[in-house]
Design an enzyme around this catalytic site. Structure first.
Site, short mmCIF file in Angstrom:
data_model
loop_
_atom_site.label_atom_id
_atom_site.label_comp_id
_atom_site.label_asym_id
_atom_site.label_seq_id
_atom_site.Cartn_x
_atom_site.Cartn_y
_atom_site.Cartn_z
N GLU A 129 10.88 0.65 9.45
CA GLU A 129 11.87 1.68 9.14
C GLU A 129 11.19 3.01 9.47
O GLU A 129 10.28 3.43 8.76
CB GLU A 129 12.27 1.64 7.66
N GLU B 38 11.22 15.33 14.62
CA GLU B 38 11.40 15.39 13.17
C GLU B 38 10.62 16.57 12.63
O GLU B 38 9.43 16.70 12.91
CB GLU B 38 10.79 14.10 12.58
N LYS C 112 0.85 -1.20 0.00
CA LYS C 112 0.00 0.00 0.00
C LYS C 112 0.88 1.24 0.00
O LYS C 112 1.58 1.51 0.96
CB LYS C 112 -0.93 0.04 1.22
N CYS D 195 14.14 10.56 5.69
CA CYS D 195 14.16 10.01 7.05
C CYS D 195 15.52 10.14 7.72
O CYS D 195 15.61 10.39 8.91
CB CYS D 195 13.74 8.56 7.01
P1 NAD Z 1 3.23 8.12 7.98
O1 NAD Z 1 3.67 7.29 9.11
O2 NAD Z 1 2.22 9.17 8.21
O3 NAD Z 1 2.61 7.20 6.81
C1 NAD Z 1 3.33 6.12 6.29
C2 NAD Z 1 2.36 5.14 5.66
O4 NAD Z 1 1.53 4.62 6.69
C3 NAD Z 1 1.43 5.72 4.60
O5 NAD Z 1 1.24 4.78 3.57
C4 NAD Z 1 0.12 5.90 5.36
O6 NAD Z 1 -1.02 5.84 4.52
C5 NAD Z 1 0.16 4.72 6.30
N1 NAD Z 1 -0.66 4.87 7.51
C6 NAD Z 1 -1.03 6.01 8.16
N2 NAD Z 1 -1.79 5.72 9.22
C7 NAD Z 1 -1.91 4.37 9.27
C8 NAD Z 1 -2.57 3.46 10.14
N3 NAD Z 1 -3.27 3.89 11.18
N4 NAD Z 1 -2.44 2.15 9.90
C9 NAD Z 1 -1.72 1.69 8.85
N5 NAD Z 1 -1.11 2.50 7.98
C10 NAD Z 1 -1.19 3.83 8.19
O7 NAD Z 1 4.56 8.70 7.32
P2 NAD Z 1 4.69 9.72 6.12
O8 NAD Z 1 4.26 11.06 6.58
O9 NAD Z 1 4.06 9.14 4.90
O10 NAD Z 1 6.29 9.69 5.87
C11 NAD Z 1 7.16 10.41 6.62
C12 NAD Z 1 7.73 9.56 7.74
O11 NAD Z 1 8.33 8.38 7.20
C13 NAD Z 1 8.85 10.24 8.48
O12 NAD Z 1 8.70 10.01 9.86
C14 NAD Z 1 10.11 9.56 7.96
O13 NAD Z 1 11.20 9.65 8.82
C15 NAD Z 1 9.63 8.19 7.75
N6 NAD Z 1 10.49 7.46 6.80
C16 NAD Z 1 11.38 6.53 7.28
C17 NAD Z 1 12.23 5.86 6.41
C18 NAD Z 1 13.22 4.83 6.92
O14 NAD Z 1 13.72 4.04 6.12
N7 NAD Z 1 13.55 4.82 8.21
C19 NAD Z 1 12.20 6.12 5.05
C20 NAD Z 1 11.29 7.07 4.58
C21 NAD Z 1 10.44 7.73 5.48
#
Ligand code: NAD
Length: 489
Positions: A248, A383, A173, A282
């Protein structure tokens, strides 16, 4: 306007229920995406289960599985310009970054194609020649994958390629902000000959499709990349079914600039470390720890460099940084900077939105340097996920290491120094999954990437990333032809 649809069991599905996806550089609608629910997630998990158990993907000769993955890489390269253009419009990637990321995605499929035939077990030593004892790795089953918006197409590859190379099937997803390139991928998987049901893609929101996937009892593993906050929610959901997880998560990586550092290397590491993809990365180096004796001069020069960065239309090849992903994220950045000012930081440059006729209704923020910060301030702990660098002064090396490690996160860290001993000590003592010396943000498909502390669990990339998608099994054989001596018989 295009409607991006789910890809389930080898076919495009859905489209009656949709949501809008926005171009962050214009603030206008870019396309529509199918809005998946528990129903589509259920269909996709069932298709993946059937492909795993009945269609023989797991038992396919690794050489043939590898050939199919290599054809995915070729299909991606044959459509690279189109995928990159969609990524520019949907995710606000600069055209240079988008093209580079499409190639990185193709390389990930190629890399894991090569690993499908690599040895997956060991022979263990035995107390007598009448015994044979070995360990093997086997595919886990159905892998659920949830990814964020900041590296949409690269992450589809970094997640699907190792899962499939290991013999699993998958349901992915993408983030609701950036569904488009995942929507394109289904056709390429078919073109490459990936059997129906092996890789499924369901578009939709986190609360609906994401939650349904995390809560599914039909998964053998859940792989999540995103914020630590949502990571904790999906981990709780997985816990109810005792589903294995790889997470991650977020970061607040420190970059230590020692007085003895090569000035040009250190300036480049500080600027690129923080600003890549407008800070929406990230592992971004968003806490800059600068040694007292060079603090003022270093930040003065860094501020000049920040001011020379060209922010604007991501489709223009001269642009260095594109937009922030959404108005919501832009407001969050503004809120974080305002909180820093309330706590006493000084804005050395930036600290505001970029608007005007050339920017239209897009979401742009000026590269921002915050001086005089302490490590206990919100701008040092949370962050921000924007082009904002928080700068903290330190007196000696031990203090710098202590400040760097004083964070709930442990994704990455950096040090700039010409002193080899200091570099090695920092590499050993910094509590992070990746440490950069005199550079920043350099990752490789063949080297592991993982978060310590609240930045994650498990590992991606490298051989370790393949093994992370496999279960271990121990096998002991008796070759003596005699029964076990039991209960005194
Ligand atoms: P997010 O956590 O808001 O969303 C990530 C994913 O989770 C999206 O697909 C979203 O639709 C889904 N999601 C949201 N709520 C959910 C729920 N209740 N249940 C299941 N899925 C749900 O993150 P974002 O805003 O899309 O991305 C930014 C974040 O991602 C930052 O914190 C960044 O550091 C992190 N990130 C980490 C890495 C890594 O490898 N460590 C890489 C890229 C991004």
């Amino acid at each position: 306007m295009k409607t991006y649809r789910h890809f389930i069991n080898g076919r495009y599905e859905g489209g009656a229920r949709t949501f809008e996806t926005q171009n962050p550089a214009t603030g206008r609608r870019f396309g529509l995406a199918a809005r998946g629910s528990k129903r589509e997630i259920g269909m996709a998990v069932d298709a993946a289960r059937a492909a795993f158990e009945k269609a023989g993907w797991a038992d396919l000769d690794g050489r043939l599985r590898g050939e199919i993955l290599r054809r995915v890489a070729r299909a991606i390269r044959s459509r690279a310009d189109e995928i990159a253009a969609v990524e520019v419009a949907d995710a606000g990637k600069t055209v240079g970054d988008a093209r580079a990321e499409v190639e990185i995605a193709a390389q990930a499929w190629d890399y894991y194609a090569d690993l499908t035939q690599s040895a997956v077990g060991t022979v263990n030593s035995v107390p007598s020649p009448d015994q044979f004892d070995y360990t093997i790795r086997q595919p886990m089953g159905v892998i659920g994958i949830i990814i964020p918006w900041n590296f949409p197409f690269v992450l589809t590859a970094l997640k699907l390629a190792p899962a499939l190379a290991a013999g699993n099937t998958a349901v992915l997803k993408p983030a609701e902000e950036t569904p488009a390139t995942a929507g394109l991928l289904g056709a390429l998987l078919n073109e490459a000959g990936v059997p129906p049901g092996v890789a499924n893609i369901v578009l939709g929101t986190g609360e609906e499709a994401g939650a349904a996937l995390a809560q599914s009892g039909g998964l053998d593993k859940l792989v999540f990349t995103g914020s630590t906050e949502v990571g904790s929610i999906v981990m709780s959901s997985a816990a109810r079914n005792i589903t294995d997880v790889t997470l991650e998560l977020g970061g607040k990586s420190a970059n230590i600039i020692c007085a003895d550092a090569d000035r040009e290397q250190a300036l480049a590491s500080a600027a690129f470390g923080c600003l890549l993809h407008s800070g929406q990365c990230c592992c971004a180096g968003t806490r800059l720890l600068v040694e007292d004796s060079i603090y003022e001069a270093f930040l003065e020069e860094l501020a000049r460099r920040f001011e020379r960065v060209r922010v604007g239309n991501p489709a223009d090849p001269r642009t260095h940084l594109g937009p922030i992903i959404s108005e919501r994220q832009l407001k969050r950045i503004e809120g974080c900077v305002a909180s820093g000012v309330r706590e006493g930081v000084q804005i050395l440059t930036g600290g505001e939105r970029l608007s005007g006729p050339a920017k239209g209704k897009g979401f742009f923020y000026r590269p921002t340097l915050l001086g005089g910060a302490r490590n206990d301030m919100k701008v040092s702990r949370e962050e921000i996920f924007g082009p904002v660098l928080t700068c903290i002064r330190f007196d000696d090396f031990d203090e710098a290491i202590a400040i760097a490690n004083d964070s709930p996160y442990g994704l990455a860290a950096g040090v700039c120094t010409r002193d080899l001993a200091k570099a090695h000590h920092a590499a050993r003592r910094l509590q992070a999954g990746t440490v950069w010396v005199n550079t920043f943000n350099g990752l490789a498909i063949n080297a592991p990437f993982l978060g310590w502390k609240q930045s994650g669990i498990g590992v991606e990339r490298g051989v370790e990333g393949l093994h992370d998608h496999m279960r271990l099994k121990h096998v002991r054989m008796d070759l003596s032809g005699k029964p076990l001596a039991v209960y005194g018989e």
